[in-house]
Scaffold this motif. Sequence first.
Motif, mmCIF file in Angstrom:
data_model
loop_
_atom_site.group_PDB
_atom_site.id
_atom_site.type_symbol
_atom_site.label_atom_id
_atom_site.label_comp_id
_atom_site.label_asym_id
_atom_site.label_seq_id
_atom_site.Cartn_x
_atom_site.Cartn_y
_atom_site.Cartn_z
ATOM 1 N N TYR A 1 4.221 7.415 4.237
ATOM 2 C CA TYR A 1 5.730 7.158 4.857
ATOM 3 C C TYR A 1 4.673 7.040 6.778
ATOM 4 C CZ TYR A 1 9.693 6.086 8.076
ATOM 5 O OH TYR A 1 9.999 5.459 8.486
ATOM 6 N N ARG A 2 4.228 8.120 6.475
ATOM 7 C CA ARG A 2 3.018 8.076 7.738
ATOM 8 C C ARG A 2 2.322 7.505 8.584
ATOM 9 N NH1 ARG A 2 5.364 12.914 10.996
ATOM 10 N NH2 ARG A 2 3.521 12.603 12.463
ATOM 11 N N GLN A 3 1.935 7.230 6.948
ATOM 12 C CA GLN A 3 0.401 6.337 6.722
ATOM 13 C C GLN A 3 0.790 5.244 7.550
ATOM 14 O OE1 GLN A 3 -2.850 6.597 7.272
ATOM 15 N NE2 GLN A 3 -3.361 4.898 7.336
ATOM 16 N N TRP A 4 1.919 4.424 6.441
ATOM 17 C CA TRP A 4 2.705 3.308 7.074
ATOM 18 C C TRP A 4 3.378 2.953 7.674
ATOM 19 C CZ3 TRP A 4 7.274 1.575 8.199
ATOM 20 C CH2 TRP A 4 7.630 0.182 8.403
ATOM 21 N N LEU A 5 3.705 4.303 8.819
ATOM 22 C CA LEU A 5 4.123 3.231 9.655
ATOM 23 C C LEU A 5 3.471 3.860 10.494
ATOM 24 C CD1 LEU A 5 6.996 4.122 11.053
ATOM 25 C CD2 LEU A 5 6.847 6.140 11.717
ATOM 26 N N ALA A 6 2.063 4.419 10.642
ATOM 27 C CA ALA A 6 0.915 4.461 11.893
ATOM 28 C C ALA A 6 0.229 2.633 11.533
ATOM 29 C CB ALA A 6 -0.101 5.803 11.848
ATOM 30 N N ALA A 7 -0.192 2.128 10.259
ATOM 31 C CA ALA A 7 -0.623 1.514 10.671
ATOM 32 C C ALA A 7 -0.027 0.261 10.982
ATOM 33 C CB ALA A 7 -0.737 1.089 9.054
ATOM 34 N N GLU A 8 1.671 0.176 10.513
ATOM 35 C CA GLU A 8 2.409 -1.039 11.167
ATOM 36 C C GLU A 8 2.130 -1.026 11.969
ATOM 37 O OE1 GLU A 8 3.325 -2.942 8.446
ATOM 38 O OE2 GLU A 8 4.954 -3.653 10.584
ATOM 39 N N ARG A 9 1.716 -0.046 13.493
ATOM 40 C CA ARG A 9 1.913 -0.091 15.121
ATOM 41 C C ARG A 9 0.697 -0.603 15.204
ATOM 42 N NH1 ARG A 9 3.542 5.067 15.395
ATOM 43 N NH2 ARG A 9 5.780 4.478 15.846
ATOM 44 N N SER A 10 -0.344 0.085 14.599
ATOM 45 C CA SER A 10 -2.193 -0.305 15.196
ATOM 46 C C SER A 10 -1.676 -2.108 15.080
ATOM 47 C CB SER A 10 -2.448 0.037 14.284
ATOM 48 O OG SER A 10 -2.604 -0.448 12.692
ATOM 49 N N SER B 1 13.406 5.481 2.889
ATOM 50 C CA SER B 1 15.045 5.857 2.284
ATOM 51 C C SER B 1 13.529 5.930 0.863
ATOM 52 C CB SER B 1 15.656 4.333 1.860
ATOM 53 O OG SER B 1 16.293 3.939 2.966
ATOM 54 N N LEU B 2 12.924 5.475 0.231
ATOM 55 C CA LEU B 2 12.249 5.256 -0.724
ATOM 56 C C LEU B 2 11.185 6.672 -0.304
ATOM 57 C CD1 LEU B 2 11.518 4.645 -3.473
ATOM 58 C CD2 LEU B 2 9.698 2.677 -2.026
ATOM 59 N N ALA B 3 11.092 6.828 0.257
ATOM 60 C CA ALA B 3 10.020 8.457 0.145
ATOM 61 C C ALA B 3 11.185 9.162 0.624
ATOM 62 C CB ALA B 3 9.273 8.340 1.610
ATOM 63 N N ALA B 4 12.180 9.079 0.989
ATOM 64 C CA ALA B 4 13.533 10.536 0.978
ATOM 65 C C ALA B 4 13.393 10.493 -0.591
ATOM 66 C CB ALA B 4 14.391 10.225 1.834
ATOM 67 N N THR C 1 1.297 -1.080 -0.103
ATOM 68 C CA THR C 1 -0.174 -0.001 0.194
ATOM 69 C C THR C 1 0.645 1.494 0.040
ATOM 70 O OG1 THR C 1 -1.732 -1.144 0.997
ATOM 71 C CG2 THR C 1 -1.752 1.237 1.158
ATOM 72 N N PHE C 2 1.684 1.535 0.901
ATOM 73 C CA PHE C 2 2.684 2.054 0.931
ATOM 74 C C PHE C 2 3.770 2.411 -0.695
ATOM 75 C CE2 PHE C 2 7.098 3.450 0.484
ATOM 76 C CZ PHE C 2 7.725 4.432 0.743
ATOM 77 N N LEU C 3 4.195 0.958 -1.339
ATOM 78 C CA LEU C 3 4.198 1.905 -2.680
ATOM 79 C C LEU C 3 3.636 2.109 -3.455
ATOM 80 C CD1 LEU C 3 6.609 -2.053 -2.203
ATOM 81 C CD2 LEU C 3 7.362 0.493 -2.384
ATOM 82 N N ALA C 4 2.483 1.633 -3.819
ATOM 83 C CA ALA C 4 1.015 1.802 -4.428
ATOM 84 C C ALA C 4 0.855 3.433 -4.630
ATOM 85 C CB ALA C 4 -0.484 1.871 -4.418
ATOM 86 N N TRP C 5 1.457 4.722 -3.059
ATOM 87 C CA TRP C 5 0.798 5.686 -2.849
ATOM 88 C C TRP C 5 2.537 6.339 -3.620
ATOM 89 C CZ3 TRP C 5 -3.198 8.675 -2.303
ATOM 90 C CH2 TRP C 5 -4.241 8.004 -1.372
ATOM 91 N N ASN C 6 3.444 5.785 -2.756
ATOM 92 C CA ASN C 6 4.763 6.425 -3.414
ATOM 93 C C ASN C 6 4.371 6.129 -4.764
ATOM 94 O OD1 ASN C 6 6.993 6.872 -2.177
ATOM 95 N ND2 ASN C 6 8.171 5.875 -3.780
ATOM 96 N N GLY D 1 -2.388 -4.192 17.897
ATOM 97 C CA GLY D 1 -3.956 -5.017 17.582
ATOM 98 C C GLY D 1 -5.546 -4.399 17.318
ATOM 99 N N GLN D 2 -4.502 -3.282 17.301
ATOM 100 C CA GLN D 2 -5.568 -1.957 17.382
ATOM 101 C C GLN D 2 -5.983 -1.980 15.897
ATOM 102 O OE1 GLN D 2 -3.509 2.087 18.649
ATOM 103 N NE2 GLN D 2 -3.450 1.406 20.865
ATOM 104 N N PRO D 3 -7.663 -1.218 15.192
ATOM 105 C CA PRO D 3 -7.798 -1.015 14.168
ATOM 106 C C PRO D 3 -6.879 -0.145 14.019
ATOM 107 C CG PRO D 3 -9.313 0.415 15.805
ATOM 108 C CD PRO D 3 -8.581 -0.647 16.523
ATOM 109 N N PRO D 4 -6.958 -0.116 12.045
ATOM 110 C CA PRO D 4 -5.509 0.244 11.426
ATOM 111 C C PRO D 4 -6.732 2.382 11.269
ATOM 112 C CG PRO D 4 -7.571 -0.692 9.990
ATOM 113 C CD PRO D 4 -7.889 -1.018 10.736
ATOM 114 N N PRO D 5 -5.744 2.962 11.684
ATOM 115 C CA PRO D 5 -6.012 4.640 11.893
ATOM 116 C C PRO D 5 -6.587 5.203 10.331
ATOM 117 C CG PRO D 5 -3.518 3.537 10.806
ATOM 118 C CD PRO D 5 -3.996 2.526 11.010
ATOM 119 N N TYR D 6 -7.343 5.870 10.262
ATOM 120 C CA TYR D 6 -7.854 6.951 9.331
ATOM 121 C C TYR D 6 -6.637 7.737 8.911
ATOM 122 C CZ TYR D 6 -10.581 10.777 7.483
ATOM 123 O OH TYR D 6 -11.428 11.209 6.381
ATOM 124 N N SER D 7 -7.001 7.993 7.592
ATOM 125 C CA SER D 7 -5.844 8.458 6.614
ATOM 126 C C SER D 7 -6.853 9.810 5.264
ATOM 127 C CB SER D 7 -5.373 7.240 5.696
ATOM 128 O OG SER D 7 -4.482 8.325 4.512
#
Lengths: 156, 106
Positions: free
Chosen positions: A109-118, B88-91, A60-65, A122-128
């Motif tokens: 990237y921030r969204q990926w980090l938030a989703a990974e953390r959730s 790194s990719l985002a950067a 998902t991150f790669l698609a957004w990127n 074991g929390q629901p996925p964050p809103y984006s």
Amino acid sequence: MRGEQRLGTPLQAGRQRGSTRPGGHPRRLSSLATRALPSPRLEREGEAPDPRFTFANERTFLAWNRTALALIAAGLAAAQFLHFHLHGLRLLIALPLIVLGAALSIASYRQWLAAERSMRLGQPPPYSAMPQVLALGIAIVAGCGAVLAVIDRIVQ
Amino acid sequence: VSLDEDADPGLAGDRTQLAWSRSALNLSANGLLIARAALEANLVAFAISATAVTAAAALLIWHRAELLTPGRRRPLPGPHHQQLALFSLAALTVVTAAGACAIAVW
């Protein structure tokens, strides 16, 4: 089975707590990514999720990127190939697209980090809000493009 | 964690590897567009820098894709490695955007 866990089975939390460094990256380099954001290291939080979910989050991150890169390419193409009679008008289309692309990349990237953390906690996925921002940004740029084309026609 | 083909019927590793490849192509295309525009403006150093960024992205993506190769004997890298690769990719994308801005304004 080779003594390793397979996909689809729950992972042991201790497996990926950074005790080994399979990628072999120097610690200084690898800490750069985590220092860039005011957040603790991922492996210290919760338990490692199913790898399939982690891969899905990564894709998902790669698609957004890639969307961000497409916006940057579109902005670059607008700067290179659009020709208005009024000098600088093309920048009104090109720069917002490029800036939107850069912002989208950071947000993804921030969204990926938030989703990974959730997932780890074991929390629901964050809103984006990224889909709305992207749609609104493209609509605004398209509207500006149409208005600029009319203005350029009138000036001509 | 291993990525045996029989244990991954959804081919998550393959799909992620392909996603990285598509990202590499996108980033390379952007880098080459910037390099071409820089060369047209006689900004040789800028063009070389853009090519270097593209090469760095290709190396990063090749490394990440190699780690995700299905059936590999070594275990998958941990979340720290994944985070570094994605950061790194985002950067690199932001650097590409900065280069595109500079070329557009020039």
